[in-house]
Design a protein around this motif. Structure first.
Motif, PDB file in Angstrom:
ATOM      1  N   ILE A 163       0.805  -1.228   0.000  1.00  0.00           N
ATOM      2  CA  ILE A 163       0.000   0.000   0.000  1.00  0.00           C
ATOM      3  C   ILE A 163       0.832   1.270   0.000  1.00  0.00           C
ATOM      4  O   ILE A 163       0.291   2.372  -0.027  1.00  0.00           O
ATOM      5  N   GLY A 164       2.130   1.133   0.079  1.00  0.00           N
ATOM      6  CA  GLY A 164       2.982   2.326   0.107  1.00  0.00           C
ATOM      7  C   GLY A 164       2.785   3.103   1.393  1.00  0.00           C
ATOM      8  O   GLY A 164       2.700   2.523   2.475  1.00  0.00           O
ATOM      9  N   THR A 165       2.665   4.421   1.262  1.00  0.00           N
ATOM     10  CA  THR A 165       2.547   5.278   2.450  1.00  0.00           C
ATOM     11  C   THR A 165       1.104   5.601   2.810  1.00  0.00           C
ATOM     12  O   THR A 165       0.859   6.404   3.715  1.00  0.00           O
ATOM     13  N   ASP A 166       0.126   4.973   2.133  1.00  0.00           N
ATOM     14  CA  ASP A 166      -1.298   5.221   2.439  1.00  0.00           C
ATOM     15  C   ASP A 166      -1.603   4.951   3.907  1.00  0.00           C
ATOM     16  O   ASP A 166      -0.881   4.214   4.587  1.00  0.00           O
ATOM     17  N   LEU A 167      -2.701   5.527   4.364  1.00  0.00           N
ATOM     18  CA  LEU A 167      -3.117   5.397   5.760  1.00  0.00           C
ATOM     19  C   LEU A 167      -3.305   3.940   6.148  1.00  0.00           C
ATOM     20  O   LEU A 167      -3.959   3.168   5.456  1.00  0.00           O
ATOM     21  N   LEU A 168      -2.726   3.583   7.275  1.00  0.00           N
ATOM     22  CA  LEU A 168      -2.830   2.249   7.836  1.00  0.00           C
ATOM     23  C   LEU A 168      -3.283   2.384   9.282  1.00  0.00           C
ATOM     24  O   LEU A 168      -2.659   3.110  10.066  1.00  0.00           O
ATOM     25  N   LEU A 169      -4.402   1.744   9.655  1.00  0.00           N
ATOM     26  CA  LEU A 169      -4.867   1.729  11.043  1.00  0.00           C
ATOM     27  C   LEU A 169      -4.208   0.568  11.770  1.00  0.00           C
ATOM     28  O   LEU A 169      -4.228  -0.569  11.281  1.00  0.00           O
ATOM     29  N   LEU A 170      -3.632   0.853  12.914  1.00  0.00           N
ATOM     30  CA  LEU A 170      -2.889  -0.159  13.654  1.00  0.00           C
ATOM     31  C   LEU A 170      -3.301  -0.198  15.126  1.00  0.00           C
ATOM     32  O   LEU A 170      -3.474   0.860  15.746  1.00  0.00           O
ATOM     33  N   PRO A 171      -3.411  -1.407  15.704  1.00  0.00           N
ATOM     34  CA  PRO A 171      -3.675  -1.516  17.139  1.00  0.00           C
ATOM     35  C   PRO A 171      -2.394  -1.262  17.924  1.00  0.00           C
ATOM     36  O   PRO A 171      -1.310  -1.706  17.518  1.00  0.00           O
TER      37      PRO A 171
END
Length: 157
Positions: free
Chosen positions: A12-20
């Motif tokens: 996904i490259g630098t796209d937003l990633l939601l992480l716990p």
């Protein structure tokens, strides 16, 4: 960056990633242990990401040990936090939104910054924290932390 996050980033490259994530609210009476982070230079609470298959409480014990060499006792949950204050862009351009569970903790051994992620550690009274260059989201967590007399031991700890 964990292998898990690196594998997602490769797609996904630098796209937003939601992480716990998990956060340690380490207290000694009315003082809170904060860490100054290398990548930002800002003060914050100690914590990190939950790995696939890892229990959040175990992730917290691991993160504190990795970053400070210290052992902690988890006494309970302060709260769960997310939203705009928990979103950031790292220097490499990676966009991340964290959802973190903050745990009330007791320090059981000496804490020393690892000098890789953390530059220094310090004990601060609640009223001194707003004067620090810090991650603003910690204000909510500190405000929610119960007074020392109100803390209850965590079940099974």
């Amino acid at each position: 960056m964990s292998d898990y996050v690196a594998s997602i980033r490769s797609r996904i490259g630098t796209d937003l990633l939601l992480l716990p994530g998990v956060t340690a609210v380490i207290r000694d009476g009315d003082r809170f242990l904060l860490a100054r982070h290398r990548h930002s230079g800002l003060w914050s609470l100690i914590g990190g990401g939950v790995e696939p298959g890892e229990e959040p409480a175990e992730a917290l014990l691991r993160e504190v040990l990795e970053e400070t060499g210290a052992h902690i006792r988890i006494r309970g949950i302060v709260g769960v936090y997310g939203g705009e204050p928990m979103m950031m862009t790292y220097p490499n351009g990676d966009n991340v939104g964290y959802i973190t569970t903050a745990y009330d903790c007791e320090l059981l051994s000496e804490a020393i910054p690892d000098m890789e992620e953390l530059l220094e550690l310090g004990w601060f009274h609640r009223d001194a924290i707003p004067t620090l260059p810090r991650r603003d989201w910690i204000d909510r967590v500190i405000a929610d932390a119960p007074p020392p007399a109100d803390r209850q031991p965590a079940a099974g700890r």
